[in-house]
Design a protein around this motif. Structure first.
Motif, mmCIF file in Angstrom:
data_model
loop_
_atom_site.group_PDB
_atom_site.id
_atom_site.type_symbol
_atom_site.label_atom_id
_atom_site.label_comp_id
_atom_site.label_asym_id
_atom_site.label_seq_id
_atom_site.Cartn_x
_atom_site.Cartn_y
_atom_site.Cartn_z
ATOM 1 N N GLN A 75 0.834 -1.199 0.000
ATOM 2 C CA GLN A 75 0.000 0.000 0.000
ATOM 3 C C GLN A 75 0.873 1.255 0.000
ATOM 4 O OE1 GLN A 75 -2.834 -1.496 3.330
ATOM 5 N NE2 GLN A 75 -4.083 -0.103 2.118
ATOM 6 N N ASP A 76 2.089 1.109 0.496
ATOM 7 C CA ASP A 76 3.051 2.204 0.411
ATOM 8 C C ASP A 76 3.577 2.269 -1.023
ATOM 9 O OD1 ASP A 76 3.007 2.865 3.231
ATOM 10 O OD2 ASP A 76 4.072 0.988 3.548
ATOM 11 N N ASP A 77 3.751 3.450 -1.531
ATOM 12 C CA ASP A 77 4.080 3.659 -2.934
ATOM 13 C C ASP A 77 5.552 3.354 -3.208
ATOM 14 O OD1 ASP A 77 4.214 4.400 -5.543
ATOM 15 O OD2 ASP A 77 3.629 6.496 -5.233
ATOM 16 N N SER A 117 7.159 3.597 -5.853
ATOM 17 C CA SER A 117 7.789 4.498 -6.824
ATOM 18 C C SER A 117 8.696 5.530 -6.144
ATOM 19 C CB SER A 117 6.730 5.217 -7.658
ATOM 20 O OG SER A 117 5.969 6.114 -6.862
ATOM 21 N N ARG A 128 2.902 9.709 4.445
ATOM 22 C CA ARG A 128 1.672 9.819 3.669
ATOM 23 C C ARG A 128 1.268 11.288 3.522
ATOM 24 N NH1 ARG A 128 -2.517 5.296 5.797
ATOM 25 N NH2 ARG A 128 -3.736 6.275 4.141
ATOM 26 N N TYR A 167 4.071 10.530 -0.336
ATOM 27 C CA TYR A 167 3.342 9.714 -1.300
ATOM 28 C C TYR A 167 1.905 9.533 -0.838
ATOM 29 C CZ TYR A 167 3.786 6.008 2.163
ATOM 30 O OH TYR A 167 3.701 5.278 3.323
ATOM 31 N N ARG A 169 -0.964 6.793 -0.155
ATOM 32 C CA ARG A 169 -1.082 5.364 0.127
ATOM 33 C C ARG A 169 -2.197 4.756 -0.716
ATOM 34 N NH1 ARG A 169 0.676 1.919 4.261
ATOM 35 N NH2 ARG A 169 -0.805 0.400 5.060
ATOM 36 N N LYS A 170 -1.922 3.564 -1.269
ATOM 37 C CA LYS A 170 -2.887 2.890 -2.132
ATOM 38 C C LYS A 170 -3.752 1.920 -1.322
ATOM 39 C CE LYS A 170 0.569 1.410 -4.552
ATOM 40 N NZ LYS A 170 1.405 0.702 -5.542
#
Length: 312
Positions: free
Chosen positions: A105-107, A109, A129, A201, A203-204
């Motif tokens: 869930q952490d990016d 990229s 985040r 970033y 979070r997804k």
């Protein structure tokens, strides 16, 4: 440029592990091509006593790609201890390590940005985040309240940072000197003191599987964080007790004055309310003190935080 390790604690992550390995392998390969990390950089998957086929998946990934390594703990020791086990394991095998949860869930990229800040002299780079749009209103509110409460209690932490971070070898060495069993890495790492920076970033959402931090575990984790780093709750209770005594004295004087004026009202309501209130405060205070004593009890036994069963 140096050798990078990506440490991934895993607990019942069979549903996401293949995707996780593929994504992280891609990141490693990309950074090697760009000559930002050494070609012998690797991924370490730490199995925290999973009950599903997580370890089997790790073995399969290792056979397909030797740069994917595995560490199996003898039992479930919890996320923080599993993460520490991975970091201590790679301490003398890399120049820097990035910790990240298996759900990604952490990016990932921003790993390249972390690497750039490492090249620029940072020993610790925090993944922070920038927004909590994927969280429910309840989780967002409680999480933000937790960080504010930690700050109020005097705990040094990075707002909206979990356990996605880069640490150089000497920062990991510094972390290894902290011997407490009640681990709260989000509070410990900022106290190390080396040069640090942040990357931001969004979070997804989790692609598969279930969160390993339901409400009960989140509350326990938050309480551990506060009691592991601050004695202010005990100071607060002491202050509350003093104010209660002052209030009781004032009410006692008021009652004597009313009695002297002949205005006496018989009734049990106020008495019972006072008994329940004071009883609750006393019970809560004893429980709070007991929590601190319990932590002392755990620390003085000096039991191992984890035991390694297998390694790949």
């Amino acid at each position: 440029m140096g050798k990078l390790a990506i440490v991934v604690p895993c607990y019942n992550e069979e549903e996401v592990l293949e995707t996780t390995v593929r994504e992280l392998t891609g990141v490693i390969s990309d950074l090697i091509i760009k000559k930002k990390i050494d070609s012998d950089s690797f991924i370490l998957l730490v199995d925290d006593g999973s009950k599903d086929s997580t370890w089997t998946k790790i073995e399969e990934a290792h056979k397909l790609n030797p740069s994917v390594k595995g560490l199996k703990l003898a039992g479930n020791v919890g996320h923080q201890n599993a993460l520490l086990a991975g970091l201590e394991y790679v301490e003398d095998k890399c120049d820097a390590a990035i910790s990240i949860d298996a759900d990604l869930q952490d990016d990932i990229s921003v790993i390249e940005e972390m690497s750039d800040k490492w090249d620029n002299g940072c020993d610790i780079v925090y993944g922070v985040r920038s927004a909590r749009t994927t969280d429910t209103f309840f989780k967002r509110t409680t999480a933000e309240g937790f960080y504010k409460l930690m700050k109020l209690m005097g705990v040094k932490s990075v707002y909206n940072h979990a356990d996605f971070r880069l640490m150089t070898k000497r920062a990991i060495c510094g972390l290894a000197q902290y011997k407490e069993r009640n681990l709260f890495l989000r509070g410990i790492v900022p106290t190390i003191g080396y040069t640090s920076d942040c990357v931001y970033y969004e979070r997804k959402e989790r692609t598969a599987g279930e969160s390993k931090y339901p409400l009960k575990k989140m509350l326990a984790f938050a309480f551990d964080g506060i009691t592991s780093f601050s004695t202010k709750p005990m100071t607060f209770i002491m202050g509350l007790g003093i104010w209660m005594i002052i209030f009781a004295v004032i009410m006692g004087i008021y009652s004597l004055i009313r009695h002297g004026q002949g205005n006496v009202v018989t009734g049990w309501t106020s008495l019972w309310l006072a008994m329940w209130f004071i009883g609750g405060i006393i019970t809560f205070s004893i429980g709070l003190v007991g929590e601190y004593i319990g932590k002392i009890y755990i620390e003085v036994k000096e039991r191992p935080r984890y035991i390694i069963e297998k390694e790949l």
